[in-house]
Design a protein around this motif. Structure first.
Motif, PDB file in Angstrom:
ATOM      1  N   ASP A  18       0.835  -1.202   0.000  1.00  0.00           N
ATOM      2  CA  ASP A  18       0.000   0.000   0.000  1.00  0.00           C
ATOM      3  C   ASP A  18       0.872   1.256   0.000  1.00  0.00           C
ATOM      4  O   ASP A  18       0.575   2.233   0.690  1.00  0.00           O
ATOM      5  N   TRP A 184      -2.397  -8.215   5.938  1.00  0.00           N
ATOM      6  CA  TRP A 184      -2.222  -7.157   6.937  1.00  0.00           C
ATOM      7  C   TRP A 184      -3.213  -7.326   8.081  1.00  0.00           C
ATOM      8  O   TRP A 184      -4.402  -7.542   7.862  1.00  0.00           O
ATOM      9  N   MET A 186      -4.711  -5.135  10.647  1.00  0.00           N
ATOM     10  CA  MET A 186      -4.810  -3.699  10.861  1.00  0.00           C
ATOM     11  C   MET A 186      -4.997  -3.379  12.340  1.00  0.00           C
ATOM     12  O   MET A 186      -5.613  -4.139  13.082  1.00  0.00           O
ATOM     13  N   GLN A 190      -5.143   4.002  17.529  1.00  0.00           N
ATOM     14  CA  GLN A 190      -3.888   4.722  17.393  1.00  0.00           C
ATOM     15  C   GLN A 190      -3.038   4.546  18.646  1.00  0.00           C
ATOM     16  O   GLN A 190      -3.553   4.334  19.740  1.00  0.00           O
ATOM     17  N   ARG A 369       6.977  -0.468   6.459  1.00  0.00           N
ATOM     18  CA  ARG A 369       5.635   0.054   6.146  1.00  0.00           C
ATOM     19  C   ARG A 369       4.821   0.202   7.420  1.00  0.00           C
ATOM     20  O   ARG A 369       4.035   1.155   7.569  1.00  0.00           O
ATOM     21  N   SER A 373       3.067   3.579   8.927  1.00  0.00           N
ATOM     22  CA  SER A 373       1.676   3.617   9.379  1.00  0.00           C
ATOM     23  C   SER A 373       1.581   4.209  10.776  1.00  0.00           C
ATOM     24  O   SER A 373       0.716   5.049  11.056  1.00  0.00           O
ATOM     25  N   ARG A 374       2.473   3.785  11.635  1.00  0.00           N
ATOM     26  CA  ARG A 374       2.450   4.291  13.008  1.00  0.00           C
ATOM     27  C   ARG A 374       2.754   5.787  13.046  1.00  0.00           C
ATOM     28  O   ARG A 374       2.124   6.554  13.778  1.00  0.00           O
ATOM     29  N   SER A 376       2.145   7.932  10.779  1.00  0.00           N
ATOM     30  CA  SER A 376       1.040   8.695  10.191  1.00  0.00           C
ATOM     31  C   SER A 376      -0.164   8.789  11.105  1.00  0.00           C
ATOM     32  O   SER A 376      -1.148   9.437  10.763  1.00  0.00           O
ATOM     33  N   ASN A 378      -1.938   6.133  12.113  1.00  0.00           N
ATOM     34  CA  ASN A 378      -2.908   5.079  11.807  1.00  0.00           C
ATOM     35  C   ASN A 378      -2.744   3.837  12.674  1.00  0.00           C
ATOM     36  O   ASN A 378      -3.424   2.841  12.461  1.00  0.00           O
ATOM     37  N   SER A 380      -0.285   0.722  14.655  1.00  0.00           N
ATOM     38  CA  SER A 380       0.817  -0.194  14.324  1.00  0.00           C
ATOM     39  C   SER A 380       0.294  -1.444  13.640  1.00  0.00           C
ATOM     40  O   SER A 380      -0.145  -2.394  14.288  1.00  0.00           O
ATOM     41  N   ALA A 381       0.326  -1.439  12.320  1.00  0.00           N
ATOM     42  CA  ALA A 381      -0.140  -2.582  11.550  1.00  0.00           C
ATOM     43  C   ALA A 381       0.886  -3.707  11.599  1.00  0.00           C
ATOM     44  O   ALA A 381       2.080  -3.481  11.751  1.00  0.00           O
TER      45      ALA A 381
END
Length: 458
Positions: A18, A184, A186, A190, A369, A373-374, A376, A378, A380-381
């Motif tokens: 992504d 992933w 998700m 947050q 990645r 994500s973290r 941003s 969003n 911790s994926a």
């Protein structure tokens, strides 16, 4: 053509990550060196290493212009073999004396016996002495399907040679085909974390807990260490991989814990609580049996980026089956295709353990990645990958087979720097990638397992 295939693979990987489609435009592939194979192995090397480097580029960008990435196709191909060149000492042979390919009553089967307990499991089924000729005689009396099943049931590792159409019709082959390249997990919310990347050493300050063994997982954490991550590898008390440890431990600290004891489990939980990234290659149910399943890990460390690997996929009847690169090649039709291409009387596997190496770099890319994500906001994926799904990526990209060998190694392929490993001095191959402003290098030489304390402090 080779560059087009590498770019196509890269595009597929970036979609799985992504990452922005335009990220592929910042990557250049240098050279056309290719390993001899009926599959695009060198293209897979360039694409997977390039994808990991692209994830670093995206991380460094942090809202600014992301730095360009260049990939040496020759060096990428070479890094899929051995990156280390000992000076005055030799790497041990990584293969056990009875590991390898045997003719069963109705076809070929591969036995993987490098680990002592896997060797013991195979011999317990065969009931013979550990001599290759004796093993061959007994294997010849079995059907491949029955012997594979018996050895796996005994806790060992084996794979019958299957053709691509057999694998496509097999329940596990169908399960793998339905899986994404990266599955992933998700985040549910947050998590606040003050860490921010420094462009020249993008992963410095991140703690990576490494619970992996040969070979994909250690490749992933070696890459992360190369960009500054603090990697702590944990192994059981008596585990060793003498044939590969000098190859995969630069930049890492290596410690031991007995996770079957309360003290060992408590020590791991303490390490996990302070980790940023967990990379693990245990079979699907192993951590759950220790009381450290996915939910428990998330509760211990809410901001954890959790990257997991298994051999045969994360769904289907073989999801918990033990496996290695060479076995997946046998199962998925790769070795049979090589045999047909060569017109050979015996299976022909890939010229390197490409599934291991490629999956390792994909795991590293997924870990970075997750960091993006973290950052941003969003959360911790986490991601799950498998050797079998990487095999599908390779198989799906058709190319013109090449039988021509790559040019021989020269001094120019290696860095002139001397790495003072625990075994003696050595050189490493030149980096296969260049991320502008963020070179890949290791501040620690390769080290023996168990040479450090299980602690985040020195």
């Amino acid at each position: 053509m080779a560059g087009e295939i590498a770019r196509s693979m890269l595009g597929e990987i970036l979609v799985a990550l992504d990452l922005p489609a335009e990220a592929a435009g910042r990557v250049t592939f240098d050279g056309l060196d290719r390993l001899p194979s009926c599959f695009p192995v060198s293209e897979l090397a360039a694409a997977s290493i390039g994808a990991a480097a692209t994830s670093i580029s995206e991380l460094v960008a942090s809202g600014e212009v992301a730095p360009p990435v260049s990939v040496s196709c020759r060096q990428a191909s070479l890094w899929f073999g051995w990156s280390i060149r000992p000076q005055g000492w030799q790497m041990p042979n990584p293969w056990d004396a009875i590991a390898g390919d045997y003719e069963a009553r109705d076809g070929w089967i591969k036995l993987h016996t490098n680990a002592p307990h896997h060797r013991a499991a195979a011999l317990s089924v065969l009931g013979c002495e550990p001599i290759r000729e004796s093993v061959a005689r007994v294997v010849a009396t079995w059907s491949g399907e029955e012997l594979e099943s018996a050895i796996v049931s005994a806790g060992g590792c084996a794979a019958r040679l299957r053709h691509a159409d057999e694998w496509a019709a097999h329940s596990q082959g169908m399960a793998v085909a339905a899986e994404p390249l990266m599955h992933w997990d998700m985040p549910t919310g947050q998590t606040a974390n003050p860490w921010r990347p420094v462009s020249s050493r993008p992963l410095a300050g991140l703690r990576v807990l490494d619970l992996t063994r040969v070979l994909a997982g250690p490749v992933a954490t070696r890459f992360l260490a190369g960009f500054g991550a603090d990697v702590l590898r944990i192994d059981p008390q008596v585990w060793d991989e003498p044939g590969v440890i000098p190859e995969v431990t630069p930049g890492k600290r290596c410690a031991r814990l007995d996770l079957k004891t309360p003290a060992g489990r408590d020590a791991l939980i303490a390490l996990l609580r302070e980790a940023d990234i967990l990379v693990h290659g245990y079979r699907g149910d192993a951590l759950e049996k220790l009381g450290l399943g996915a939910a428990a890990r998330r509760a211990i460390c809410p901001h954890l980026i959790d990257i997991s690997l298994n051999a045969y996929g994360h769904s289907g009847p073989w999801a918990a089956r033990r496996g290695f690169d060479s076995l997946v090649q046998f199962s998925s039709g790769i070795s049979a295709a090589g045999m047909n291409w060569r017109g050979a009387a015996a299976p022909v596997s890939l010229p390197v353990q490409a599934l291991d190496h490629a999956t390792g770099y994909l795991m590293a890319a997924a870990a970075v990645r997750g960091v993006i994500s973290r950052l941003s906001g969003n959360g911790s994926a986490g991601a799950r990958l498998s050797l079998a799904r990487t095999a599908k990526l390779l198989i799906d990209h058709k190319h013109e087979p090449t039988d021509a060998p790559m040019a021989e190694l020269t001094d120019g392929d290696f860095s002139p720097a001397i790495e003072l490993t625990d075994w003696g001095p050595a050189q490493r191959l030149l980096s296969p990638i260049h991320v502008a402003g963020a070179p890949m290098y290791w501040t620690r030489p390769a080290t023996r397992l168990g040479s450090h304390e299980p602690s985040w402090t020195e």
